[in-house]
Scaffold this active site. Structure first.
Site, PDB file in Angstrom:
ATOM      1  N   HIS A   1       0.833  -1.208   0.000  1.00  0.00           N
ATOM      2  CA  HIS A   1       0.000   0.000   0.000  1.00  0.00           C
ATOM      3  C   HIS A   1       0.863   1.251   0.000  1.00  0.00           C
ATOM      4  O   HIS A   1       0.563   2.221  -0.691  1.00  0.00           O
ATOM      5  CB  HIS A   1      -0.918   0.019   1.237  1.00  0.00           C
ATOM      6  CG  HIS A   1      -2.021  -0.991   1.171  1.00  0.00           C
ATOM      7  ND1 HIS A   1      -3.335  -0.647   1.079  1.00  0.00           N
ATOM      8  CD2 HIS A   1      -1.986  -2.340   1.149  1.00  0.00           C
ATOM      9  CE1 HIS A   1      -4.078  -1.741   1.017  1.00  0.00           C
ATOM     10  NE2 HIS A   1      -3.275  -2.780   1.065  1.00  0.00           N
TER      11      HIS A   1
ATOM     12  N   ASP B   1      -6.176   5.732   1.681  1.00  0.00           N
ATOM     13  CA  ASP B   1      -5.968   4.320   1.377  1.00  0.00           C
ATOM     14  C   ASP B   1      -7.280   3.556   1.591  1.00  0.00           C
ATOM     15  O   ASP B   1      -8.030   3.833   2.526  1.00  0.00           O
ATOM     16  CB  ASP B   1      -4.887   3.734   2.288  1.00  0.00           C
ATOM     17  CG  ASP B   1      -4.587   2.291   1.936  1.00  0.00           C
ATOM     18  OD1 ASP B   1      -3.844   2.073   0.973  1.00  0.00           O
ATOM     19  OD2 ASP B   1      -5.132   1.371   2.588  1.00  0.00           O
TER      20      ASP B   1
END
Ligand code: UDP
Length: 390
Positions: free
Chosen positions: A3, A98
């Site tokens: 990520h 995110d």
């Protein structure tokens, strides 16, 4: 890292387009590679303003510290994130969140009248499934837009379905900006680079299963036998733990007759960009797939879990590589024998490395399309510029 890496690349791309970027990262990080990569971005892009998000205590020694860390971040959305965002001056005009924080951070951002975009760090195909999941999936309809690290030649049909309202009515616009290009990294360690520099062009297999996945000892042993049997040169990143806390192994780089075994973090981007590399044996983490696509390196898919099987299917469909059905990992793991591994690797390196190979074939074409997409006027370039204008 799966990520963080694409977020750092997105930050660098936005900054290169003269956006004022503030990077909010949680501290402490879980692994050493996270803090190293954040520092590398900040020194390469001094205009990016770092803000540290001090998360309260989390279980750093439990079974999966990454999830514990993530939960601690989510729990801090109102108490810590909101005051931090409202203290920023000048006030930001938009926030990119995110996916793992979406359902906690979108409402917190909206309360502050911040336009919230979600960066979904896997494929468009996974997004289509994920949009139906409870919690973070259902929160997607509340975002202003969704950003993806993919591109037309990889998943054009899925992007069209998502944006045509055929996946989930009410989804906000989905913008492909990939494959996001790496910013100046730390470079390859001298021993790995030195070894690669001595190998013939397109003759080496690079083997890595990402920043998290660890294989069983039995499978690691067979993989070692297979690489030796293939007769090809190899760079093999061996991970025996799911989380790297202390990254300095006793013998971090072991140079063998036919290859190099690395037991620490390598600059994967620099390896994929090296002309000696012909084949990437990969777990198909989405970042690894997009990095292989950007360099036009053929992939032998060996997915171990999470979104990786779906990604392996995408790799096969678009022509970037093959999935022989290996993989699975966990309790149901079927150990693939060294002989079979050796044969497949030898065959794929031979097909990918011969004279004239690479012109117009699947993986080389995907590489050309990838570079066209992010080049000036390309579809992903236009996507990024459109987002910035919006
Ligand atoms: N990576 C790297 N060196 C390593 C292991 C991983 O540079 O030794 C990078 C890799 O290039 C990619 C990211 O870490 O950018 C891993 O993300 P991916 O989605 O491929 O897999 P994950 O680690 O999330 O399973």
């Amino acid at each position: 890292m799966g990520h963080l890496a694409p977020f750092l690349r997105l930050a660098s791309a936005l900054s290169s387009h003269n956006c004022e970027v503030t990077l909010i990262t949680p501290r402490p990080t879980v692994s050493a590679s996270e803090s190293r990569n954040i520092s590398a971005l900040l020194s390469a892009f001094p205009r990016i303003r770092p803000i540290e998000f001090r998360i309260p205590h989390y279980d750093a020694l439990g079974a999966d510290p990454f999830y514990a860390h993530n939960e601690a971040m989510r729990a801090s959305a109102h108490g810590l994130l909101s005051p931090l965002l409202s203290s920023l001056s000048p006030a930001p005009s938009a926030i990119v969140i995110d996916i793992s924080l979406a359902s906690a951070f979108i409402p917190a951002s909206k309360k502050l009248n911040l336009r919230a975009f979600v960066f979904f760090t896997s494929s468009a195909t996974m997004l289509s499934l994920f949009a139906y999941y409870p919690r973070n999936g259902r929160a997607l309809v509340d975002a202003e837009g969704i950003v993806l690290n993919t591109f037309e030649a990889l998943e054009g049909d899925t992007l069209a379905a998502l944006n045509g309202g055929r996946v989930l009515p009410g989804l906000p616009p989905v913008t492909a900006v990939g494959p996001l290009e790496p910013f100046a990294g730390g470079g390859l360690c001298a021993r790995v680079r030195g070894w690669l520099d001595r190998q013939p062009a397109r003759s080496v297999v690079y083997v890595s299963f990402g920043s998290r996945a660890a294989m069983s000892e039995a499978q690691i042993e067979q993989l070692g036998i297979g690489l030796e049997r293939s007769g090809c040169g190899y760079v093999w990143v061996v991970k025996t733990k799911a989380v790297d806390r202390e990254e300095r192994a006793e013998e971090a780089v072991e140079v063998r007759e036919k290859g190099v075994v690395v037991r620490e973090w390598v600059e994967q981007e620099a390896i994929l960009a090296h002309e000696a590399v012909a084949l990437f044996v990969s777990h198909c983490g989405w970042n690894s797939v997009t990095e292989a696509a950007l360099r036009g390196v053929r992939v032998l898919a060996w997915p171990l879990g999470m979104d990786q099987m779906s990604n392996a299917g995408t790799v096969e469909r678009c022509g970037l590589g093959k999935w022989r059905g290996w993989g699975g990992g966990g309790d149901g793991e079927v150990v693939v024998g060294g002989e079979e591994i050796g044969e497949v690797v030898r065959e794929m390196v031979a097909e990918g490395g011969g004279a004239g190979a690479g012109v117009g074939v699947g993986w080389a074409r995907v590489g050309e399309e990838a570079r066209r997409a992010v080049g000036v006027g390309g579809s992903s370039y236009a996507g990024l510029v459109g987002l910035i204008e919006e």
